[in-house]
Design a protein around this motif. Structure first.
Motif, PDB file in Angstrom:
ATOM      1  N   MET A   1       0.838  -1.193   0.000  1.00 46.30           N
ATOM      2  CA  MET A   1       0.000   0.000   0.000  1.00 46.30           C
ATOM      3  C   MET A   1       0.871   1.240   0.000  1.00 46.30           C
ATOM      4  N   THR A   2       1.555   1.408  -1.120  1.00 46.31           N
ATOM      5  CA  THR A   2       2.563   2.450  -1.182  1.00 46.31           C
ATOM      6  C   THR A   2       1.968   3.849  -1.156  1.00 46.31           C
ATOM      7  N   LYS A   3       0.757   4.027  -1.659  1.00 50.75           N
ATOM      8  CA  LYS A   3       0.136   5.354  -1.631  1.00 50.75           C
ATOM      9  C   LYS A   3      -0.319   5.747  -0.242  1.00 50.75           C
ATOM     10  N   THR A   4      -0.753   4.772   0.537  1.00 48.09           N
ATOM     11  CA  THR A   4      -1.327   5.071   1.854  1.00 48.09           C
ATOM     12  C   THR A   4      -0.357   4.870   3.002  1.00 48.09           C
ATOM     13  N   LEU A   5       0.891   4.475   2.694  1.00 45.66           N
ATOM     14  CA  LEU A   5       1.863   4.250   3.752  1.00 45.66           C
ATOM     15  C   LEU A   5       2.104   5.520   4.554  1.00 45.66           C
ATOM     16  N   ILE A   6       1.884   5.432   5.845  1.00 48.68           N
ATOM     17  CA  ILE A   6       2.137   6.562   6.738  1.00 48.68           C
ATOM     18  C   ILE A   6       3.613   6.557   7.116  1.00 48.68           C
ATOM     19  N   LYS A   7       4.275   7.683   6.902  1.00 43.47           N
ATOM     20  CA  LYS A   7       5.705   7.800   7.193  1.00 43.47           C
ATOM     21  C   LYS A   7       5.907   8.183   8.659  1.00 43.47           C
ATOM     22  N   VAL A   8       7.096   7.909   9.149  1.00 37.40           N
ATOM     23  CA  VAL A   8       7.435   8.263  10.532  1.00 37.40           C
ATOM     24  C   VAL A   8       8.560   9.282  10.505  1.00 37.40           C
ATOM     25  N   ASP A   9       8.425  10.318  11.321  1.00 34.14           N
ATOM     26  CA  ASP A   9       9.470  11.333  11.444  1.00 34.14           C
ATOM     27  C   ASP A   9      10.479  10.895  12.500  1.00 34.14           C
ATOM     28  N   THR A  10      11.753  10.954  12.158  1.00 35.93           N
ATOM     29  CA  THR A  10      12.810  10.612  13.101  1.00 35.93           C
ATOM     30  C   THR A  10      13.867  11.711  13.079  1.00 35.93           C
ATOM     31  N   THR A  11      14.646  11.788  14.152  1.00 38.93           N
ATOM     32  CA  THR A  11      15.655  12.837  14.242  1.00 38.93           C
ATOM     33  C   THR A  11      16.824  12.574  13.303  1.00 38.93           C
ATOM     34  N   ASN A  12      17.094  11.293  13.050  1.00 38.51           N
ATOM     35  CA  ASN A  12      18.158  10.870  12.140  1.00 38.51           C
ATOM     36  C   ASN A  12      19.547  11.331  12.569  1.00 38.51           C
ATOM     37  N   GLU A  13      19.722  11.509  13.869  1.00 40.24           N
ATOM     38  CA  GLU A  13      21.052  11.810  14.403  1.00 40.24           C
ATOM     39  C   GLU A  13      21.719  10.499  14.811  1.00 40.24           C
ATOM     40  N   LEU A  14      22.897  10.268  14.297  1.00 40.84           N
ATOM     41  CA  LEU A  14      23.584   8.998  14.531  1.00 40.84           C
ATOM     42  C   LEU A  14      24.320   9.045  15.871  1.00 40.84           C
ATOM     43  N   PRO A  15      23.907   8.240  16.850  1.00 44.70           N
ATOM     44  CA  PRO A  15      24.623   8.208  18.133  1.00 44.70           C
ATOM     45  C   PRO A  15      26.013   7.589  17.966  1.00 44.70           C
ATOM     46  N   THR A  16      26.864   7.809  18.921  1.00 42.78           N
ATOM     47  CA  THR A  16      28.208   7.223  18.865  1.00 42.78           C
ATOM     48  C   THR A  16      28.251   5.824  19.455  1.00 42.78           C
ATOM     49  N   SER A  17      27.292   5.514  20.350  1.00 40.27           N
ATOM     50  CA  SER A  17      27.299   4.186  20.968  1.00 40.27           C
ATOM     51  C   SER A  17      25.910   3.845  21.484  1.00 40.27           C
ATOM     52  N   THR A  18      25.690   2.556  21.694  1.00 33.62           N
ATOM     53  CA  THR A  18      24.443   2.063  22.264  1.00 33.62           C
ATOM     54  C   THR A  18      24.686   0.640  22.728  1.00 33.62           C
ATOM     55  N   SER A  19      23.667  -0.009  23.247  1.00 36.15           N
ATOM     56  CA  SER A  19      23.802  -1.406  23.650  1.00 36.15           C
ATOM     57  C   SER A  19      23.508  -2.340  22.481  1.00 36.15           C
ATOM     58  N   VAL A  20      22.376  -2.093  21.790  1.00 37.09           N
ATOM     59  CA  VAL A  20      21.967  -2.958  20.674  1.00 37.09           C
ATOM     60  C   VAL A  20      21.726  -2.101  19.439  1.00 37.09           C
ATOM     61  N   VAL A  21      22.267  -2.521  18.306  1.00 40.51           N
ATOM     62  CA  VAL A  21      21.945  -1.924  17.013  1.00 40.51           C
ATOM     63  C   VAL A  21      21.079  -2.908  16.246  1.00 40.51           C
ATOM     64  N   ILE A  22      19.958  -2.424  15.723  1.00 39.65           N
ATOM     65  CA  ILE A  22      19.086  -3.230  14.874  1.00 39.65           C
ATOM     66  C   ILE A  22      19.224  -2.725  13.446  1.00 39.65           C
ATOM     67  N   ILE A  23      19.436  -3.633  12.526  1.00 42.59           N
ATOM     68  CA  ILE A  23      19.556  -3.292  11.111  1.00 42.59           C
ATOM     69  C   ILE A  23      18.255  -3.666  10.415  1.00 42.59           C
ATOM     70  N   GLY A  24      17.517  -2.671   9.953  1.00 42.10           N
ATOM     71  CA  GLY A  24      16.289  -2.939   9.210  1.00 42.10           C
ATOM     72  C   GLY A  24      15.052  -2.441   9.915  1.00 42.10           C
ATOM     73  N   GLY A  25      14.282  -1.592   9.234  1.00 35.71           N
ATOM     74  CA  GLY A  25      13.100  -0.975   9.830  1.00 35.71           C
ATOM     75  C   GLY A  25      11.792  -1.545   9.344  1.00 35.71           C
ATOM     76  N   GLY A  26      11.708  -2.866   9.253  1.00 36.68           N
ATOM     77  CA  GLY A  26      10.437  -3.519   8.976  1.00 36.68           C
ATOM     78  C   GLY A  26       9.735  -3.886  10.278  1.00 36.68           C
ATOM     79  N   ILE A  27       8.644  -4.631  10.175  1.00 36.94           N
ATOM     80  CA  ILE A  27       7.823  -4.933  11.347  1.00 36.94           C
ATOM     81  C   ILE A  27       8.602  -5.714  12.401  1.00 36.94           C
ATOM     82  N   VAL A  28       9.493  -6.616  12.000  1.00 34.90           N
ATOM     83  CA  VAL A  28      10.244  -7.420  12.973  1.00 34.90           C
ATOM     84  C   VAL A  28      11.265  -6.560  13.700  1.00 34.90           C
TER      85      VAL A  28
END
Length: 430
Positions: A1-28
């Motif tokens: 449903m590409t026409k009706t897909l609701i987008k999400v706003d993010t800050t898009n600032e890349l942190p220098t460190s974290t505990s867990v990095v997840i690769i991929g922004g799908g449902i899982v």
């Protein structure tokens, strides 16, 4: 449903460190991020394009236990509970409705297949049941198809792919997860033989654990690390009608069509009996692992050699962290729609339920599915790369189990007691 897909706003600032990095922004990946954030574990999710840009917004939205492998049903059942609680959990409507799913049978052989599946799961206490032709007509009226019967699971349901992942992502952000879009992960960094961070096209992030939820891109990412994940691509073409009067609220799968109601009153329709199977170099590399599956599914696959092969061949398979990767060349994969298959689905559906003769098409799209040799995903640690876990290879039914798969992956990453037995999803089974 590409026409009706609701987008999400993010800050898009890349942190220098974290505990867990997840690769991929799908449902899982998104539900894993929400789960970790709810547990107060620092997590950063990186998406090369935009949230739910690929298969998580391009699927049919079915949430089913029906016709799943016996070993996969517990994950689907766990997902049912998570989907039903999602509005309260994230404070938003994801379109979840437990309206039931029905698969039709036109021949004795098809009905025998449904009966065989029902017997295989009889110990799981599901509400699935076989239907007679009269019961099909009662549940889905005004049809003209000649059905032997069907199989029906009232507790199956649906949700809306064009809103579900986005709304969950917004909830994850409120819980403290950080999400960076348009940020491609190139490779991992290691220290003392263990994952120590990721390299992106925007810089590096130090971390303790990485969870790869890259869908159809996972094989190529892992291949660059020397890990062979056996997946092959399939392409499903789909259409959505404008709002119309239809025969039922139940999602229905026939031998050569399927339909289910969309939240705007239209219907999501596909040719259930055919998928495009574009040939790639990977067919030479891992095709033998799929021999049994290809033999059983040969009538359902439209094998093709052409544009997709050469586009895939042009993408590198090996690179360094300072080199441009396939994930930057294709931020969002948008396969060509097979309009012939979509029209075939409409014709078959009209023959079965004439009400669809007046349907007007609002949009069409296609999505790329990553299929494993047993059509079951991998949710497991990669033993040769300590600190790396993967949740991928969902073979076209990952949206339905997405919330449970994401939580199970989060359990494995953090060494928590898994919500279900993860044994069916071991990587080493291949």
């Amino acid at each position: 449903m590409t026409k009706t897909l609701i987008k999400v706003d993010t800050t898009n600032e890349l942190p220098t460190s974290t505990s867990v990095v997840i690769i991929g922004g799908g449902i899982v990946g998104i539900t894993a991020a929400l789960t970790l954030a709810e547990r107060n574990i620092p997590v950063v999710l990186l998406e090369k394009g935009h949230i739910a840009g690929e298969q998580s917004s391009r699927n049919l939205g079915w949430i089913r236990k029906t016709s799943r492998h016996y070993a996969d049903v517990p994950l689907a059942a766990a997902a049912d509970k998570l989907w039903s609680a999602m509005p309260q959990r994230i404070g938003a409507d994801v379109g979840y409705q437990q309206a039931g799913i029905m698969f039709l049978g036109k021949t004795d052989a098809q009905m025998a297949m449904h009966e065989s599946w029902l017997k295989s799961v009889e110990s799981l206490d599901l509400d699935s049941r076989l239907l007679s032709a009269a019961e099909v007509s009662k549940l889905v009226p005004h049809g003209t198809g000649q059905w032997k019967g069907g199989i029906y699971t009232p507790s199956d349901g649906r949700a809306e792919p064009d809103v579900a992942t986005t709304m969950t992502a917004q909830a994850a952000i409120r819980q403290g997860a950080k999400i960076v879009q348009n940020c491609a992960v190139r490779t991992l960094t290691t220290q003392a033989g263990k994952v120590s961070g990721v390299v992106t096209d925007q810089g590096e992030i130090r971390c303790d654990q990485v969870l790869l939820c890259g869908g159809a891109w996972s094989r190529r990412f892992l291949g660059n690390l020397g890990v062979s994940l056996p997946t092959l691509p399939l392409i499903c073409s789909v259409l959505r009608t404008k709002p119309m009067e239809g025969p039922t609220d139940i999602a229905v799968g026939g031998p050569d069509f399927s339909f289910r109601k969309h939240r705007d009153g239209g219907y999501i329709i596909t040719q259930r009996g055919k998928l495009d199977a574009p040939l790639t170099l990977d067919h030479l590399k891992v095709g033998l692992k799929f021999a049994d599956q290809l033999k059983a599914s040969r009538d359902f696959l439209k094998v093709g050699f052409g544009k997709f092969f050469f586009e895939d061949l042009s993408l590198p398979r090996h690179w360094r962290g300072d080199q441009k990767t396939p994930f930057e060349r294709i931020r969002v994969r948008d396969p060509d729609v097979n309009h012939g298959l979509n029209q075939d689905a409409m014709n078959n559906l009209i023959n079965a339920w004439p009400a669809f003769e007046n349907a007007e098409i609002e949009e069409s799209w296609a999505g790329l599915i990553d299929v494993t040799p047993d059509s079951t995903p991998v949710i497991d640690r990669i033993q040769t790369i300590p600190g790396l876990t993967i949740a991928t290879g969902f073979s076209g039914h990952g949206f339905g189990t997405g919330p449970a798969a994401g939580q199970l992956a989060a359990d494995i990453v953090t060494s928590e007691k898994p919500m279900i037995d993860p044994a069916p999803y071991r990587f080493d089974r291949f």
